[in-house]
Design a protein around this motif. Structure first.
Motif, PDB file in Angstrom:
ATOM      1  N   ALA A  33       0.756  -1.331  -0.131  1.00  0.00           N
ATOM      2  CA  ALA A  33       0.016   0.040   0.198  1.00  0.00           C
ATOM      3  C   ALA A  33       1.002   1.443   0.067  1.00  0.00           C
ATOM      4  N   HIS A  34       0.411   2.163  -0.743  1.00  0.00           N
ATOM      5  CA  HIS A  34       1.392   3.525  -0.674  1.00  0.00           C
ATOM      6  C   HIS A  34       0.990   4.288   0.710  1.00  0.00           C
ATOM      7  N   SER A  35       1.873   5.051   1.022  1.00  0.00           N
ATOM      8  CA  SER A  35       1.621   5.801   2.070  1.00  0.00           C
ATOM      9  C   SER A  35       0.653   7.030   1.842  1.00  0.00           C
ATOM     10  N   ALA A  36       0.168   7.608   2.805  1.00  0.00           N
ATOM     11  CA  ALA A  36      -0.756   8.707   2.529  1.00  0.00           C
ATOM     12  C   ALA A  36      -0.203   9.878   1.811  1.00  0.00           C
ATOM     13  N   GLU A  37       0.944  10.131   2.017  1.00  0.00           N
ATOM     14  CA  GLU A  37       1.496  11.225   1.268  1.00  0.00           C
ATOM     15  C   GLU A  37       1.878  11.126  -0.261  1.00  0.00           C
ATOM     16  N   ARG A  38       1.935   9.527  -0.388  1.00  0.00           N
ATOM     17  CA  ARG A  38       2.188   9.232  -1.963  1.00  0.00           C
ATOM     18  C   ARG A  38       0.682   9.171  -2.482  1.00  0.00           C
ATOM     19  N   MET A  39      -0.343   8.613  -1.811  1.00  0.00           N
ATOM     20  CA  MET A  39      -1.575   8.739  -2.205  1.00  0.00           C
ATOM     21  C   MET A  39      -1.986   9.995  -2.598  1.00  0.00           C
ATOM     22  N   ALA A  40      -1.543  11.129  -1.663  1.00  0.00           N
ATOM     23  CA  ALA A  40      -1.999  12.544  -1.950  1.00  0.00           C
ATOM     24  C   ALA A  40      -1.543  13.002  -3.192  1.00  0.00           C
ATOM     25  N   GLU A  41      -0.139  12.687  -3.449  1.00  0.00           N
ATOM     26  CA  GLU A  41       0.695  12.968  -4.543  1.00  0.00           C
ATOM     27  C   GLU A  41      -0.016  12.585  -5.800  1.00  0.00           C
ATOM     28  N   LEU A  42      -0.449  11.128  -5.866  1.00  0.00           N
ATOM     29  CA  LEU A  42      -0.946  10.484  -7.109  1.00  0.00           C
ATOM     30  C   LEU A  42      -2.250  11.193  -7.163  1.00  0.00           C
ATOM     31  N   LYS A  43      -3.156  11.448  -6.255  1.00  0.00           N
ATOM     32  CA  LYS A  43      -4.459  12.011  -6.395  1.00  0.00           C
ATOM     33  C   LYS A  43      -4.357  13.511  -7.038  1.00  0.00           C
ATOM     34  N   GLY A  44      -3.212  14.173  -6.594  1.00  0.00           N
ATOM     35  CA  GLY A  44      -3.061  15.462  -6.969  1.00  0.00           C
ATOM     36  C   GLY A  44      -2.740  15.543  -8.508  1.00  0.00           C
ATOM     37  N   LYS A  45      -2.007  14.412  -9.125  1.00  0.00           N
ATOM     38  CA  LYS A  45      -1.591  14.440 -10.329  1.00  0.00           C
ATOM     39  C   LYS A  45      -2.791  13.791 -11.065  1.00  0.00           C
ATOM     40  N   ALA A  46      -3.663  13.161 -10.630  1.00  0.00           N
ATOM     41  CA  ALA A  46      -4.728  12.687 -11.679  1.00  0.00           C
ATOM     42  C   ALA A  46      -5.636  13.942 -11.586  1.00  0.00           C
ATOM     43  N   VAL A  47      -5.870  14.631 -10.510  1.00  0.00           N
ATOM     44  CA  VAL A  47      -6.772  15.953 -10.784  1.00  0.00           C
ATOM     45  C   VAL A  47      -6.226  16.894 -11.664  1.00  0.00           C
ATOM     46  N   LEU A  48      -4.859  16.993 -11.738  1.00  0.00           N
ATOM     47  CA  LEU A  48      -4.305  17.874 -12.622  1.00  0.00           C
ATOM     48  C   LEU A  48      -4.551  17.320 -14.181  1.00  0.00           C
ATOM     49  N   ARG A  49      -4.379  16.075 -14.396  1.00  0.00           N
ATOM     50  CA  ARG A  49      -4.465  15.207 -15.605  1.00  0.00           C
ATOM     51  C   ARG A  49      -5.587  15.758 -16.113  1.00  0.00           C
ATOM     52  N   ILE A  50      -6.619  15.259 -15.160  1.00  0.00           N
ATOM     53  CA  ILE A  50      -8.034  15.483 -15.614  1.00  0.00           C
ATOM     54  C   ILE A  50      -8.446  16.713 -16.215  1.00  0.00           C
ATOM     55  N   SER A  51      -8.027  17.647 -15.152  1.00  0.00           N
ATOM     56  CA  SER A  51      -8.468  19.261 -15.418  1.00  0.00           C
ATOM     57  C   SER A  51      -7.777  19.630 -16.653  1.00  0.00           C
ATOM     58  N   SER A  52      -6.705  19.315 -17.285  1.00  0.00           N
ATOM     59  CA  SER A  52      -6.257  19.806 -18.189  1.00  0.00           C
ATOM     60  C   SER A  52      -6.673  19.022 -19.302  1.00  0.00           C
TER      61      SER A  52
END
Length: 154
Positions: A33-52
């Motif tokens: 399992a990814h750490s909470a920090e890593r999951m927050a980073e992945l979530k942020g990247k996904a949101v940025l990618r979808i947003s763009s």
């Protein structure tokens, strides 16, 4: 071939195979399992990618962030803070007999997690989708119909 050439060729082949094997074994592709920090980073990247990809405005980005937060909360509830689903399933098969009571308990726990967070996820998804313009909604439908993958490189 001469005997010394055979030995050198065999030695070189052995060294290549050994180096390849060590390289393959040294890479870490564990399913932890990814750490909470890593999951927050992945979530942020996904949101940025979808947003763009969908040219979202600030209001839509905010609703997408709410959806991502709700999905993350549901993921946390489903995975729990324990050793993980794989370890839980391995525990069911640890003895000579399948532990039906423990399996039912595990199923009930996961079902409760979906029932608890599911309505919030549905509400957040509805709010996000309804905030999209018709052209953006069409892009979403096309993605879901297989005309592209959510996280493709193109």
């Amino acid at each position: 071939m001469k005997p010394w050439i055979n030995k050198v060729a065999a030695g070189a082949l052995g060294a290549i195979v050994l180096a390849g094997g060590l390289t393959a074994c040294s890479t870490s592709h564990t399913r932890t399992a990814h750490s909470a920090e890593r999951m927050a980073e992945l979530k942020g990247k996904a949101v940025l990618r979808i947003s763009s990809k969908f040219d979202l405005n600030d209001e839509q980005k905010a609703k997408l962030n709410v959806l991502a937060d709700k999905l993350d909360a549901q993921r946390v509830q489903l995975t729990g803070s324990g050793a993980g689903t794989r370890a839980e399933l391995a525990g069911l098969l640890a003895s000579e007999r399948f532990d039906r009571v423990k399996a039912q308990s595990l199923l009930d726990e996961k079902t409760r997690a979906v029932q608890t967070t599911g309505p919030e996820v549905i509400q957040a998804m509805g709010d996000f989708y309804d905030s999209l313009q018709p052209a953006q909604q069409q892009k979403v439908r096309e993605r879901l119909q297989g005309h592209g993958q959510w996280f493709d490189r193109g």
